[in-house]
Design a protein around this motif. Sequence first.
Motif, short mmCIF file in Angstrom:
data_model
loop_
_atom_site.label_atom_id
_atom_site.label_comp_id
_atom_site.label_asym_id
_atom_site.label_seq_id
_atom_site.Cartn_x
_atom_site.Cartn_y
_atom_site.Cartn_z
N UNK A 30 217.25 15.41 77.58
CA UNK A 30 216.35 14.75 76.63
C UNK A 30 216.94 13.47 76.09
N UNK A 31 216.09 12.68 75.48
CA UNK A 31 216.51 11.40 74.90
C UNK A 31 217.53 11.63 73.79
N UNK A 32 218.42 10.67 73.63
CA UNK A 32 219.43 10.77 72.58
C UNK A 32 219.91 9.38 72.18
N UNK A 33 220.61 9.32 71.07
CA UNK A 33 221.11 8.05 70.57
C UNK A 33 222.35 7.61 71.35
N UNK A 34 222.63 6.33 71.30
CA UNK A 34 223.82 5.78 71.95
C UNK A 34 225.07 6.42 71.34
N UNK A 46 231.34 -1.12 73.18
CA UNK A 46 230.88 -2.19 74.07
C UNK A 46 231.00 -1.83 75.55
N UNK A 47 232.01 -1.07 75.91
CA UNK A 47 232.16 -0.63 77.30
C UNK A 47 231.05 0.33 77.69
N UNK A 48 230.71 1.25 76.78
CA UNK A 48 229.61 2.17 77.05
C UNK A 48 228.30 1.40 77.16
N UNK A 49 228.11 0.40 76.34
CA UNK A 49 226.88 -0.39 76.38
C UNK A 49 226.73 -1.09 77.73
N UNK A 50 227.85 -1.50 78.34
CA UNK A 50 227.77 -2.11 79.68
C UNK A 50 227.22 -1.10 80.69
N UNK A 51 227.68 0.15 80.59
CA UNK A 51 227.17 1.18 81.48
C UNK A 51 225.67 1.41 81.25
N UNK A 52 225.27 1.41 79.99
CA UNK A 52 223.86 1.62 79.68
C UNK A 52 223.00 0.47 80.20
N UNK A 53 223.53 -0.76 80.13
CA UNK A 53 222.78 -1.91 80.67
C UNK A 53 222.58 -1.78 82.18
N UNK A 54 223.62 -1.32 82.88
CA UNK A 54 223.50 -1.13 84.34
C UNK A 54 222.43 -0.09 84.62
N UNK A 55 222.45 1.01 83.89
CA UNK A 55 221.45 2.07 84.09
C UNK A 55 220.05 1.58 83.75
N UNK A 56 219.95 0.77 82.72
CA UNK A 56 218.63 0.25 82.33
C UNK A 56 218.12 -0.78 83.34
N UNK A 57 219.01 -1.63 83.83
CA UNK A 57 218.62 -2.63 84.83
C UNK A 57 218.14 -1.96 86.11
N UNK A 58 218.77 -0.84 86.47
CA UNK A 58 218.38 -0.13 87.69
C UNK A 58 217.07 0.64 87.51
N UNK A 60 216.84 3.43 85.72
CA UNK A 60 217.10 4.86 85.52
C UNK A 60 216.89 5.31 84.07
N UNK A 61 217.11 4.41 83.13
CA UNK A 61 216.90 4.75 81.72
C UNK A 61 216.12 3.64 81.03
N UNK A 62 215.58 3.99 79.90
CA UNK A 62 214.98 3.01 78.99
C UNK A 62 215.60 3.24 77.63
N UNK A 63 215.68 2.18 76.85
CA UNK A 63 216.20 2.33 75.49
C UNK A 63 215.24 1.68 74.52
N UNK A 64 215.30 2.21 73.31
CA UNK A 64 214.42 1.72 72.25
C UNK A 64 215.22 1.71 70.95
N UNK A 65 215.10 0.62 70.22
CA UNK A 65 215.82 0.52 68.95
C UNK A 65 214.84 0.74 67.81
N UNK A 69 219.27 2.56 64.98
CA UNK A 69 219.59 3.54 66.01
C UNK A 69 218.92 3.16 67.33
N UNK A 70 219.74 3.07 68.38
CA UNK A 70 219.21 2.84 69.73
C UNK A 70 219.19 4.18 70.45
N UNK A 71 218.01 4.53 70.95
CA UNK A 71 217.81 5.79 71.66
C UNK A 71 217.58 5.50 73.14
N UNK A 72 218.20 6.31 74.00
CA UNK A 72 218.05 6.17 75.44
C UNK A 72 217.33 7.39 75.99
N UNK A 73 216.52 7.14 77.02
CA UNK A 73 215.80 8.23 77.69
C UNK A 73 215.83 8.00 79.19
#
Length: 111
Positions: A30-34, A46-58, A60-65, A69-73
């Motif tokens: 399920x969706x959860x916060x960063x 910041x290193x984790x955020x780079x991973x999240x950007x790669x996943x979002x660009x591909x 695989x995930x979406x994020x919403x602020x 709080x930024x939540x990823x799904x």
Amino acid sequence: MDNQSTQLDHVFGALSDATRRAIVMRLCDGATSVGELAKPFDMALPSLMKHLRVLETSGLIVSEKTGRVRTCALQPEALETIESWAATQRAIWQQRLDQLETYIETLKNGE
């Protein structure tokens, strides 16, 4: 096909890293916060955020602020590209194995 190939390259590239695979597996629940996503990893935010950007660009995930709080799904539709590719590969290899089996049987019967 070129667009699908590009999408496939992005998804496989994103999943080539163990940290990103772990993030995807966590998001299967399920969706959860960063902040929650960051807890099991020994890295700076910041290193984790780079991973999240790669996943979002591909895709695989979406994020919403919302507020601070930024939540990823997970976006399971992105995995359909891999599923389709794997099914095609499975069919190709099954046909090749069937042909090999037929050839081996022909050799056995010829002896």
